[in-house]
Motif scaffolding. Sequence first.
Motif, PDB file in Angstrom:
ATOM      1  N   LYS A  34      -2.059  43.253 -28.919  1.00 24.92           N
ATOM      2  CA  LYS A  34      -1.788  43.125 -27.492  1.00 24.92           C
ATOM      3  C   LYS A  34      -1.267  41.722 -27.191  1.00 24.92           C
ATOM      4  O   LYS A  34      -1.714  40.746 -27.777  1.00 24.92           O
ATOM      5  N   THR A  41      -0.226  39.293 -23.634  1.00 28.23           N
ATOM      6  CA  THR A  41      -0.295  39.227 -22.176  1.00 28.23           C
ATOM      7  C   THR A  41       1.084  39.440 -21.571  1.00 28.23           C
ATOM      8  O   THR A  41       2.070  38.868 -22.034  1.00 28.23           O
ATOM      9  N   ASN A  42       1.169  40.267 -20.536  1.00 23.68           N
ATOM     10  CA  ASN A  42       2.438  40.578 -19.897  1.00 23.68           C
ATOM     11  C   ASN A  42       2.251  40.636 -18.393  1.00 23.68           C
ATOM     12  O   ASN A  42       1.685  41.585 -17.854  1.00 23.68           O
ATOM     13  N   ASN A  65       3.735  43.675 -16.360  1.00 21.05           N
ATOM     14  CA  ASN A  65       3.173  44.994 -16.577  1.00 21.05           C
ATOM     15  C   ASN A  65       1.956  45.181 -15.688  1.00 21.05           C
ATOM     16  O   ASN A  65       1.169  44.255 -15.496  1.00 21.05           O
ATOM     17  N   GLU A  66       1.796  46.380 -15.118  1.00 23.25           N
ATOM     18  CA  GLU A  66       0.677  46.635 -14.210  1.00 23.25           C
ATOM     19  C   GLU A  66      -0.674  46.433 -14.896  1.00 23.25           C
ATOM     20  O   GLU A  66      -1.638  46.007 -14.271  1.00 23.25           O
ATOM     21  N   SER A  67      -0.745  46.730 -16.185  1.00 19.82           N
ATOM     22  CA  SER A  67      -2.010  46.578 -16.908  1.00 19.82           C
ATOM     23  C   SER A  67      -2.309  45.132 -17.273  1.00 19.82           C
ATOM     24  O   SER A  67      -3.423  44.798 -17.641  1.00 19.82           O
ATOM     25  N   GLY A  68      -1.294  44.265 -17.165  1.00 19.04           N
ATOM     26  CA  GLY A  68      -1.498  42.857 -17.498  1.00 19.04           C
ATOM     27  C   GLY A  68      -1.252  42.528 -18.953  1.00 19.04           C
ATOM     28  O   GLY A  68      -1.304  41.371 -19.356  1.00 19.04           O
ATOM     29  N   TYR A  69      -0.973  43.526 -19.781  1.00 20.05           N
ATOM     30  CA  TYR A  69      -0.690  43.273 -21.187  1.00 20.05           C
ATOM     31  C   TYR A  69       0.243  44.360 -21.724  1.00 20.05           C
ATOM     32  O   TYR A  69       0.419  45.407 -21.109  1.00 20.05           O
ATOM     33  N   SER A  70       0.846  44.087 -22.867  1.00 16.46           N
ATOM     34  CA  SER A  70       1.704  45.067 -23.534  1.00 16.46           C
ATOM     35  C   SER A  70       1.276  45.199 -24.987  1.00 16.46           C
ATOM     36  O   SER A  70       0.810  44.237 -25.596  1.00 16.46           O
ATOM     37  N   GLU A 126      10.516  50.503 -20.783  1.00 16.59           N
ATOM     38  CA  GLU A 126       9.077  50.764 -20.717  1.00 16.59           C
ATOM     39  C   GLU A 126       8.266  49.501 -20.969  1.00 16.59           C
ATOM     40  O   GLU A 126       7.152  49.357 -20.444  1.00 16.59           O
ATOM     41  N   TYR A 127       8.802  48.585 -21.745  1.00 20.89           N
ATOM     42  CA  TYR A 127       8.118  47.315 -21.984  1.00 20.89           C
ATOM     43  C   TYR A 127       8.139  46.436 -20.739  1.00 20.89           C
ATOM     44  O   TYR A 127       7.260  45.616 -20.530  1.00 20.89           O
TER      45      TYR A 127
END
Length: 387
Positions: A125, A127-128, A131-136, A217-218
């Motif tokens: 993982k 950190t992103n 992205n809505e989840s906060g990570y990729s 998607e990323y």
Amino acid sequence: MAQCRGVAGDALREAGAIDALLRILWRFLVPIQTKSDDGNSSHTLLPIIDPISSYTQTPIFANECNKHHHLCNHRSSFKTIAINALHNASLGLAVASLGSLRDLACGSAANRVVILDWIPPYTIKVTNGCNESGYSLVANGIDVISSYVLRYHNLQWEEILSFKERNDTIQQSKGDAAIVPLCTERGRKELRLLTNALGVVRNASHSTPDNCQAFYEYGMSDLLVWRLSPDVYESLNRSDNEQTSKAKERCSDRNNDESSITISALPDATRQWREASYRAAGSLINLAEKCPAVASHLGSNRKLIYLLIETWGGANAIVIDSKRSNSSKGVPLLHLGLAAILHAANDGALGGGLDEVMKQVLEKEKIRKRVAQRKEEERKLRLGNNY
């Protein structure tokens, strides 16, 4: 680059070149976990973005430095010298690896497919913030490449150029102090790393729908938009009603003044990030060609459309030219990605609709197609008369 195309490129791929390069880049993303007295600590082979004084020293690294203290006259600075040497070598290897991937992805559809199909030893993982989840998750080659663009998210160009090493003294580049940013040796390497990463994105997304979808998607489109213009990125994330009302006002103002000229949003030749900016813009155009969601997203912002038009056709393409409105001269063949963005804007993505500059771009392409069709018919007629 010539050695990466055709038969030579196929040979390099079959020999495992793409696998080796992606594995190198993936390993730079993976923290090396070590056990210390107070629990787990970690460090990465690439220098982190935070101030370098915050580096966590592992017992293994400290012990290795102590073994070689006798080789340095200034014992207290040996760890600093060793860390800087490690980071410089790591950055150099990452830059070269991304540059090689960029060339391998150019002109070879098979190589581009392999990048997406590549699977790392295990998923990690990163950190992103886009992205809505906060990570990729880094689960394939596209994710690996994207992570190197993500590395610099929310950092201005000048900040990247001014990254410092331990005990590094920032020197002012020659030129106008108000224009030329402060530069460091590490900063120039970091900028080259980002530039090469953007080159891989541009080449890997060329006419490859699956890669474009994976980049989308990323969150690559948002990363690229922010890189080009943080203001545009913020406006793209506002409510639709707010964007529409403001867009209608801007459209009305422009249509009432056809002589107005849009100021260039792209960096001029004095900016060291000019090449990186054009690669980011070219990547967006490539993504839009094969991913309708990207075309619709980009086609909802007038300023961004202007920036992409200028990237494609130069400064003259964003100026209304009534004298040459019936001619296709002065602009290159319309990129299919830019055409997709303009058509998405015309189909309702852009509040206020297309303005005169955008209509001019599409009209010139229609003229170009009619001229090309007529020439082809004339060519066939001449060939027919010869038999």
